[in-house]
Scaffold this motif. Structure first.
Motif, PDB file in Angstrom:
ATOM      1  N   GLN A  95      91.922  97.700  64.076  1.00  0.00           N
ATOM      2  CA  GLN A  95      93.292  98.115  64.402  1.00  0.00           C
ATOM      3  C   GLN A  95      93.336  98.934  65.694  1.00  0.00           C
ATOM      4  O   GLN A  95      94.262  98.802  66.502  1.00  0.00           O
ATOM      5  N   ARG A  96      92.304  99.753  65.899  1.00  0.00           N
ATOM      6  CA  ARG A  96      92.256 100.596  67.109  1.00  0.00           C
ATOM      7  C   ARG A  96      92.286  99.717  68.361  1.00  0.00           C
ATOM      8  O   ARG A  96      93.062  99.945  69.291  1.00  0.00           O
ATOM      9  N   GLN A  97      91.430  98.683  68.373  1.00  0.00           N
ATOM     10  CA  GLN A  97      91.376  97.788  69.539  1.00  0.00           C
ATOM     11  C   GLN A  97      92.662  96.961  69.640  1.00  0.00           C
ATOM     12  O   GLN A  97      93.141  96.671  70.737  1.00  0.00           O
ATOM     13  N   PHE A  98      93.200  96.576  68.492  1.00  0.00           N
ATOM     14  CA  PHE A  98      94.422  95.766  68.474  1.00  0.00           C
ATOM     15  C   PHE A  98      95.581  96.557  69.104  1.00  0.00           C
ATOM     16  O   PHE A  98      96.304  96.060  69.979  1.00  0.00           O
ATOM     17  N   ASP A  99      95.740  97.797  68.676  1.00  0.00           N
ATOM     18  CA  ASP A  99      96.846  98.626  69.188  1.00  0.00           C
ATOM     19  C   ASP A  99      96.686  98.870  70.695  1.00  0.00           C
ATOM     20  O   ASP A  99      97.668  98.893  71.446  1.00  0.00           O
ATOM     21  N   ARG A 100      95.449  99.032  71.109  1.00  0.00           N
ATOM     22  CA  ARG A 100      95.154  99.236  72.533  1.00  0.00           C
ATOM     23  C   ARG A 100      95.601  98.025  73.348  1.00  0.00           C
ATOM     24  O   ARG A 100      96.253  98.130  74.373  1.00  0.00           O
ATOM     25  N   LEU A 101      95.255  96.845  72.806  1.00  0.00           N
ATOM     26  CA  LEU A 101      95.575  95.596  73.496  1.00  0.00           C
ATOM     27  C   LEU A 101      97.097  95.410  73.612  1.00  0.00           C
ATOM     28  O   LEU A 101      97.622  95.090  74.685  1.00  0.00           O
ATOM     29  N   VAL A 102      97.785  95.635  72.503  1.00  0.00           N
ATOM     30  CA  VAL A 102      99.253  95.470  72.495  1.00  0.00           C
ATOM     31  C   VAL A 102      99.878  96.408  73.528  1.00  0.00           C
ATOM     32  O   VAL A 102     100.778  96.019  74.284  1.00  0.00           O
ATOM     33  N   LYS A 103      99.378  97.607  73.609  1.00  0.00           N
ATOM     34  CA  LYS A 103      99.942  98.584  74.556  1.00  0.00           C
ATOM     35  C   LYS A 103      99.694  98.131  76.004  1.00  0.00           C
ATOM     36  O   LYS A 103     100.606  98.220  76.844  1.00  0.00           O
TER      37      LYS A 103
ATOM     38  N   GLU B 220      90.006  97.700  80.991  1.00  0.00           N
ATOM     39  CA  GLU B 220      89.240  96.581  80.441  1.00  0.00           C
ATOM     40  C   GLU B 220      90.050  96.029  79.270  1.00  0.00           C
ATOM     41  O   GLU B 220      90.287  96.729  78.281  1.00  0.00           O
ATOM     42  N   ILE B 221      90.490  94.775  79.377  1.00  0.00           N
ATOM     43  CA  ILE B 221      91.441  94.233  78.400  1.00  0.00           C
ATOM     44  C   ILE B 221      90.794  94.067  77.030  1.00  0.00           C
ATOM     45  O   ILE B 221      91.350  94.444  76.009  1.00  0.00           O
ATOM     46  N   PHE B 222      89.642  93.449  76.969  1.00  0.00           N
ATOM     47  CA  PHE B 222      88.908  93.207  75.718  1.00  0.00           C
ATOM     48  C   PHE B 222      89.753  92.498  74.666  1.00  0.00           C
ATOM     49  O   PHE B 222      89.840  92.899  73.504  1.00  0.00           O
ATOM     50  N   GLY B 223      90.371  91.419  75.091  1.00  0.00           N
ATOM     51  CA  GLY B 223      91.180  90.620  74.171  1.00  0.00           C
ATOM     52  C   GLY B 223      91.616  89.351  74.875  1.00  0.00           C
ATOM     53  O   GLY B 223      91.340  89.155  76.068  1.00  0.00           O
ATOM     54  N   PRO B 224      92.323  88.454  74.144  1.00  0.00           N
ATOM     55  CA  PRO B 224      92.654  87.126  74.683  1.00  0.00           C
ATOM     56  C   PRO B 224      93.867  87.146  75.613  1.00  0.00           C
ATOM     57  O   PRO B 224      94.857  86.439  75.377  1.00  0.00           O
ATOM     58  N   VAL B 225      93.794  87.957  76.640  1.00  0.00           N
ATOM     59  CA  VAL B 225      94.929  88.110  77.554  1.00  0.00           C
ATOM     60  C   VAL B 225      94.458  87.846  78.983  1.00  0.00           C
ATOM     61  O   VAL B 225      93.604  88.565  79.502  1.00  0.00           O
ATOM     62  N   ALA B 226      95.011  86.787  79.585  1.00  0.00           N
ATOM     63  CA  ALA B 226      94.636  86.442  80.966  1.00  0.00           C
ATOM     64  C   ALA B 226      95.682  87.022  81.913  1.00  0.00           C
ATOM     65  O   ALA B 226      96.891  86.866  81.693  1.00  0.00           O
ATOM     66  N   ALA B 227      95.209  87.684  82.971  1.00  0.00           N
ATOM     67  CA  ALA B 227      96.120  88.310  83.937  1.00  0.00           C
ATOM     68  C   ALA B 227      95.863  87.693  85.309  1.00  0.00           C
ATOM     69  O   ALA B 227      94.754  87.777  85.826  1.00  0.00           O
ATOM     70  N   ILE B 228      96.887  87.055  85.872  1.00  0.00           N
ATOM     71  CA  ILE B 228      96.685  86.358  87.149  1.00  0.00           C
ATOM     72  C   ILE B 228      97.358  87.107  88.299  1.00  0.00           C
ATOM     73  O   ILE B 228      98.533  87.470  88.236  1.00  0.00           O
ATOM     74  N   ILE B 229      96.564  87.298  89.343  1.00  0.00           N
ATOM     75  CA  ILE B 229      97.023  88.056  90.516  1.00  0.00           C
ATOM     76  C   ILE B 229      96.868  87.144  91.740  1.00  0.00           C
ATOM     77  O   ILE B 229      95.758  86.678  92.022  1.00  0.00           O
ATOM     78  N   PRO B 230      97.952  86.850  92.471  1.00  0.00           N
ATOM     79  CA  PRO B 230      97.805  86.006  93.665  1.00  0.00           C
ATOM     80  C   PRO B 230      97.223  86.799  94.834  1.00  0.00           C
ATOM     81  O   PRO B 230      97.391  88.018  94.908  1.00  0.00           O
ATOM     82  N   PHE B 231      96.524  86.085  95.749  1.00  0.00           N
ATOM     83  CA  PHE B 231      96.038  86.756  96.964  1.00  0.00           C
ATOM     84  C   PHE B 231      96.148  85.787  98.134  1.00  0.00           C
ATOM     85  O   PHE B 231      96.337  84.576  97.947  1.00  0.00           O
ATOM     86  N   GLN B 232      95.985  86.362  99.362  1.00  0.00           N
ATOM     87  CA  GLN B 232      96.114  85.541 100.569  1.00  0.00           C
ATOM     88  C   GLN B 232      94.812  85.389 101.344  1.00  0.00           C
ATOM     89  O   GLN B 232      94.485  84.322 101.812  1.00  0.00           O
TER      90      GLN B 232
END
Ligand code: ADP
Length: 481
Positions: A335-343, A385-397
């Motif tokens: 639950q600790r990691q889950f709540d962290r991820l949701v936040k 550090e996300i540590f969960g199934p969440v992909a974050a995409i950042i564009p660059f030039q």
């Protein structure tokens, strides 16, 4: 069951699915592990004196012939492989990871015993040309002594095996403190070692509850019997342990958090880049320290990459119990990691990230695989550090810009990039401030290669021939003739 080594194990299976396991070692340690039917694990350590048992066993173990020690390590490999299926089921039940990944992890654990059994016979010293005609100079390798090994829950047997195999090969004896979420896998591992002929006292396992973990950690750090501490886990706990090893000047090896950049350049093979990003992001439900944490995609291919990534997520990811067939995304560990991820996700969305997929709690500890685009470097999803199934995409030039962004972190464990421009491959591989680089390849970890980070991601290396160095001293001997 009363085992050869004087260890008494009592397993009581009561009604209502409650299992009680009591392990009493000959050395006077009493550990009680209670697993309730609801999957709750309570562990109580009554006495911790195992490092004394490890110290008592040390002389016998270090003096064993190197071939004999290697034979025992090969036998551990065999026992782990023979019991692969049984261990994998418990591992999956404790950790939640899909059975296929759990089985693979037991094989991964066995590979370290094979590797270090082989390497143990190659711990060479040097002969050094002497400046003085009256002297001869040599070096030899010697084991450090008792090793305290503290391990995390995300690879409940892999991380233990990587440390124990190296420590035993070097001639050290061990005290393992496994994660409170996965103590039973650690105890099964110890049983396999015992069956393989690891002598009593050479390997000791001390599970304990989260509430008692500081007490156990402090005791291991303060103990003069413990000569080296090797830890894999969060950066915060690593720093805590580091600071406590000062008074006894222990050797220290730390594998801490990562913040891996995953960069896709315009020349990349997009099919491979999407496959690589999927594997890096969603293996172990994103709960690995080398998972792609920030996915940087060049603006010229950004939309195409996102569209293919979304299709791959929709087609391939199946959330559920790790023991169910076809599942490849298990639950979040607790639950600790889950709540962290949701936040992290909610705070990033409230500051402007676009939720393309997921963002949903699916009941219990299951979280839907999530994709965020339009991520900026100040959002929690890019800074933590996300540590969960969440992909974050950042564009660059520009290349220089993305290298600067990739290195804008105090962590430096792994980094990945996809490019088919050979000059760029060299430039970027050298410029990334990380201990491990995957070029057009997301899976870098293997027993033959050094695993470890730069900056606040840690100290020292695991696996490879360098892994033995953490558990041995280099002694210089000068002969006057
Ligand atoms: P996570 O937050 O992912 O659980 P931790 O760093 O807290 O990562 O845990 C990794 C390992 O470190 C676990 O075995 C845990 O019990 C252990 N641990 C946590 N705090 C301490 C401590 N103060 N001393 C010793 N071990 C600790």
């Amino acid at each position: 069951v009363v085992t050869r080594a004087g260890v008494v194990t009592v397993v009581v299976v009561t009604g209502a699915g409650v299992v009680t396991v009591v392990v009493v070692t000959g050395a006077g340690v009493v550990t009680v592990v209670v697993v309730t039917g609801a999957g709750v694990v309570t562990v109580v350590v009554v006495t911790v004196v195992v490092e004394k048992a490890a110290a008592a066993a040390y002389e016998g173990w270090r003096r064993l012939g190197v071939k004999e020690r290697a034979a025992i390590l090969f036998k551990v490999r065999d026992c782990l492989l023979q019991e692969k299926e049984t261990i994998a089921i418990i591992l999956s039940r404790e950790n939640g990871k899909p059975l296929g990944e759990a089985t693979g992890e037991v094989g991964f654990a066995a590979s370290f015993f094979e590797w270090f059994a082989e390497e143990s016979r190659r711990q060479y010293g040097d002969t050094i040309p002497s400046p003085a005609p009256s002297k001869r100079l040599i070096t030899v390798r010697q084991p450090v002594g008792v090793a305290a090994l503290i391990t995390p829950w995300n690879f409940p047997i892999g991380m233990i095996a990587r440390k124990v195999a190296a420590a035993l090969a070097a001639g050290c004896t061990c005290v393992v403190k496994p994660a409170e979420d996965t103590p039973l896998t650690a105890l099964l591992f110890a049983k396999a070692c015992e069956r393989a002929g690891v002598p009593a006292g050479v390997l000791n396992v001390v599970p304990c509850s989260r509430e008692r973990v500081q007490e156990v950690g402090a005791a291991l750090c303060a103990s003069p019997s413990v000569q080296v501490l090797s830890f894999t886990g969060s950066t915060a706990v690593g720093k805590w342990l580091y600071s406590r090893c000062g008074p006894t000047v222990k050797k220290l090896a730390l594998e801490l958090g990562g913040d891996a950049p995953f960069i896709v350049f315009p020349s990349a093979d997009l099919t491979r880049a999407v496959e690589g990003a999927m594997a890096s992001k969603f293996r172990n439900t994103g709960q690995t320290c080398v998972s792609a944490n920030r996915i940087f995609v060049h603006e010229s291919i950004h939309d195409e990459f996102v569209s293919r990534f979304v299709s791959a997520m929709d087609d391939e990811l199946k959330v559920g119990s790790g023991l169910q067939k076809g599942i490849n995304q298990g639950p979040i560990i607790n639950q600790r990691q889950f709540d962290r991820l949701v936040k992290i996700v909610n705070d990033s969305v409230s500051t402007g990230a676009k939720m393309v997929r997921g963002g949903l709690s699916l009941g219990g500890l299951f979280y839907a695989p999530t994709l965020l685009t339009g991520v900026t470097m100040d959002m929690p999803v890019a800074t933590e550090e996300i540590f969960g199934p969440v992909a974050a995409i950042i564009p660059f030039q520009k290349e220089e810009e993305v290298i600067r962004l990739a290195n804008t972190t105090d962590k430096g464990l792994a980094g990945y990039f996809y490019s088919n421009d050979v000059s760029q491959v060299w430039r970027v591989a050298e410029a990334l401030e990380v201990g491990m680089v995957g070029v057009n390849e997301p899976m870098v970890s293997t027993c033959e290669a050094p695993f470890g980070g730069f900056k606040q991601s840690g100290v020292g290396k695991e696996g490879s021939r360098h892994g033995l160095d953490e558990f041995s001293h280099l002694k210089y001997i000068c002969f006057g003739i």
